[in-house]
Every structure is written in C-alpha cells, then in structure tokens.
Design an enzyme around this catalytic site. Structure first.
Site, short mmCIF file in Angstrom:
data_model
loop_
_atom_site.label_atom_id
_atom_site.label_comp_id
_atom_site.label_asym_id
_atom_site.label_seq_id
_atom_site.Cartn_x
_atom_site.Cartn_y
_atom_site.Cartn_z
N HIS A 1 0.66 -1.26 0.04
CA HIS A 1 0.01 -0.03 -0.19
C HIS A 1 0.87 1.35 -0.15
O HIS A 1 0.37 2.57 -0.25
CB HIS A 1 -0.91 0.18 1.01
CG HIS A 1 -2.04 -0.95 1.30
ND1 HIS A 1 -2.97 -1.14 0.04
CD2 HIS A 1 -2.43 -1.85 2.10
CE1 HIS A 1 -3.72 -2.23 0.53
NE2 HIS A 1 -3.27 -2.69 1.65
N ASP B 1 -2.99 -10.75 -2.39
CA ASP B 1 -3.77 -10.14 -1.20
C ASP B 1 -5.09 -9.74 -1.60
O ASP B 1 -5.39 -9.36 -2.82
CB ASP B 1 -2.77 -8.96 -0.84
CG ASP B 1 -3.33 -8.48 0.60
OD1 ASP B 1 -4.23 -7.81 0.55
OD2 ASP B 1 -2.50 -8.61 1.45
N HIS C 1 -6.62 -7.17 -0.42
CA HIS C 1 -6.76 -5.78 -0.86
C HIS C 1 -5.88 -5.18 -2.17
O HIS C 1 -4.62 -5.79 -2.31
CB HIS C 1 -6.20 -4.84 0.42
CG HIS C 1 -7.01 -5.02 1.66
ND1 HIS C 1 -6.74 -6.00 2.27
CD2 HIS C 1 -7.90 -4.66 2.06
CE1 HIS C 1 -7.49 -6.18 3.52
NE2 HIS C 1 -8.35 -5.12 3.27
#
Length: 307
Positions: free
Chosen positions: A95, A130, A132
């Site tokens: 991220h 993942d 996300h």
C-alpha cells in the site's frame, strides 16, 4: 516461520537474515524527502500516520530491514542457493506509495526489489493475490514498461483502487492488470482467471523474474475481508505461479493476513509450493461468484492475449 514446523516443511527451508536496504535502493522508489521525514518521525517516538498506520521508535529500522529482505533474497538466488525465496517480513509494503505510508505499510518492499531488478535489465512481473489492491505498487509502476503488475483482489474494499480499466499509462499501457472480484469469490474462479487471463498476459510479457505479494487475507476466515479462499487454494495458486519463470527467479513477500491460524496454514501452503512440497491443510474451494469479472478481463485484454 509461520506454519512451517506444523506442516513438516521446516527442513526444506534455508533461513537468511536480511540486510538493510541501502539508500540508493530505497531512492529508486521513494524520494529522499519522504525517507528523511519518516526516519525523523520514528526517531522522535512516532505516533499515528493515519487511522490504520502507526509507528514507534523501532518501526523505521524494521521497515528498512523488510525492504532489504528482497535484495538479500535476490543475492542468495543469484548465487544458486535455492529455487525461490519467501520474505516473512513486517511491516508489509504494497500500500505504500512513493511518498505516503498507509495501510500498515511504510516502504513498498516488493517495489524496491522490482526496481532493483529492473535497473539491472530484468523484466519483472509482480503478482499480488492479497485481498486488498496494492495501490502503492500499481502507482509506482503505472507508466513503466519494464514491470508488469497483476492484482486479483476483492472489490469494493480498501483502498478503493484497482478497477478493471486501470491498465497503465504511456509506456506502461497494458502493463497493469487488475481483476477486481466480488465478496465470496472462491479458488475455482482464481484458477479460471489464471488460465484465461493472467498466464497469457504474463507469457506475452516474458518476465525474467517473478515477485509475489503474498497476502493471505483472501482466506475465508479472515476477519476484515470477504473472499472465500482456503489454504489449499494458496497451495494451488502458488504452485502455478512458480512455473512462470525459471527456477531461482521467484521471491515472495508476506503482505496481509489477519486470522492467525489461516495465516499460518496459508503461509505453509505457499512455502510448500515454493519448495516443491505439496502442503494442503484444507481442500480447495469452488462455487463462488466472480466469473463475469474474468470474462470481462478476457475481453478487455484480448489485444494482448491474442497477439
């Protein structure tokens, strides 16, 4: 390592201590001003960065080691010490953007390694399973033709990026593949995505290295996501991925996973696949939604798949 001893694969692993990433390696991805600011903030005791992400005095040292783990792995693989590597690191990384820490991530570990490999002339595919979307990784390579980024993730879900139509920009057009699948998607749909979209696109790109953002929060027991995978699915998916490049050219990085038993079992399954050992704590899953997303991706990427 998580799950390795419970599933009798510890003997197949060679533990390595990571070295810190160098400033040159970090600055291929993150600007000096960001690195300096984060270092100062942590040295001063840290605090909250956003609602999800906090740091303390030890966080920066841990982050620099996590970012350096990929280079440690590449160096070991270059020397022929193993066929693949798994970086069991914290904090995670996918991220983190060039100049923003978010989603528990301070430095983008997989991106630092990808940039290092690209700088020496390698063609790098990053596959991110993942739950996300790896917004930071996508952003860092969105205009880069030397790196192919592939993400299969739950949508809608944090951080809200990763639409099917986000395919890259400029020289990086058609080098960013997103498969945003709905809540409840199961392993059979992931395999359909691999068969019909991911493997043809990766084959067309012809990578020399594969980096895996190995988040295990797509497991059906994970408390903050809604996907329907099992640890058995992660064994199957990872075993498929390692065939996309020659032996000795695969590095996996631990990303998310928030149910500890699911994390341990799924990590063991992925480790087994990397080591050529079949570890399946659970059966594979099927019957969930998501096939229309795969079909839409197949149509959108037909110019690459059919070329």
């Amino acid at each position: 390592m998580l799950g390795a001893r419970d599933h009798d694969i510890a003997d197949a692993l060679i533990p390595l201590m990571p070295r810190p990433a160098t400033r040159e390696e970090l600055e291929r991805v993150h600007p000096a001003s960001y690195l300096d600011a984060m270092d100062r903030f942590c040295r001063a005791g840290g605090g909250r960065i956003d609602a999800d992400t906090g740091v303390n005095a030890g966080s920066w040292g841990a982050a620099v080691l996590a970012a350096g783990a990929g280079m440690t792995a590449v160096e070991a693989l270059d020397e022929g010490e193993a066929d693949a590597a798994f970086c069991a690191v914290r904090p995670p990384g996918h991220h983190a953007t060039a100049a923003r820490a978010m989603g528990f991530c301070l430095l983008n570990n997989v991106a630092v390694t990808a940039a290092h490999l690209a700088a020496r002339g390698e063609r790098v595919v990053i596959i991110d399973y993942d739950a996300h979307h790896g917004n930071g990784t996508q952003d860092l390579f969105y205009s880069d033709a030397k790196v192919l980024y592939v993400s299969i993730h739950e949508y809608p879900l944090y951080p809200g990026t990763g639409a099917l139509t986000e395919t890259g920009r400029g020289r990086g057009e058609w080098h960013n593949l997103n498969l945003p699948v709905p809540e409840g998607t199961t392993g059979d749909v992931y395999l359909q995505a691999f068969d019909e979209v991911v493997e043809p696109v990766v084959s067309h790109f012809a990578p020399t290295w594969l980096l895996l953002s190995a988040g295990f929060d797509a497991h059906h027991r994970d408390p903050i996501t809604g996907l329907g995978l099992s640890s058995g699915d992660f064994a199957t998916l990872t075993s498929r991925l390692v065939t996309m490049v020659p032996p000795g050219r695969v590095v996996a990085f631990l990303e998310g996973g928030y149910d500890l038993q699911a994390l341990a079992d799924s990590t063991a399954a992925a480790l087994g696949a990397l080591a050529g050992v079949d570890v399946r704590p659970e059966a594979s899953t099927n019957g969930g939604p998501g096939a229309p997303v795969v079909e839409a991706a197949r149509r959108l990427w037909a110019r690459v798949i059919d070329s």
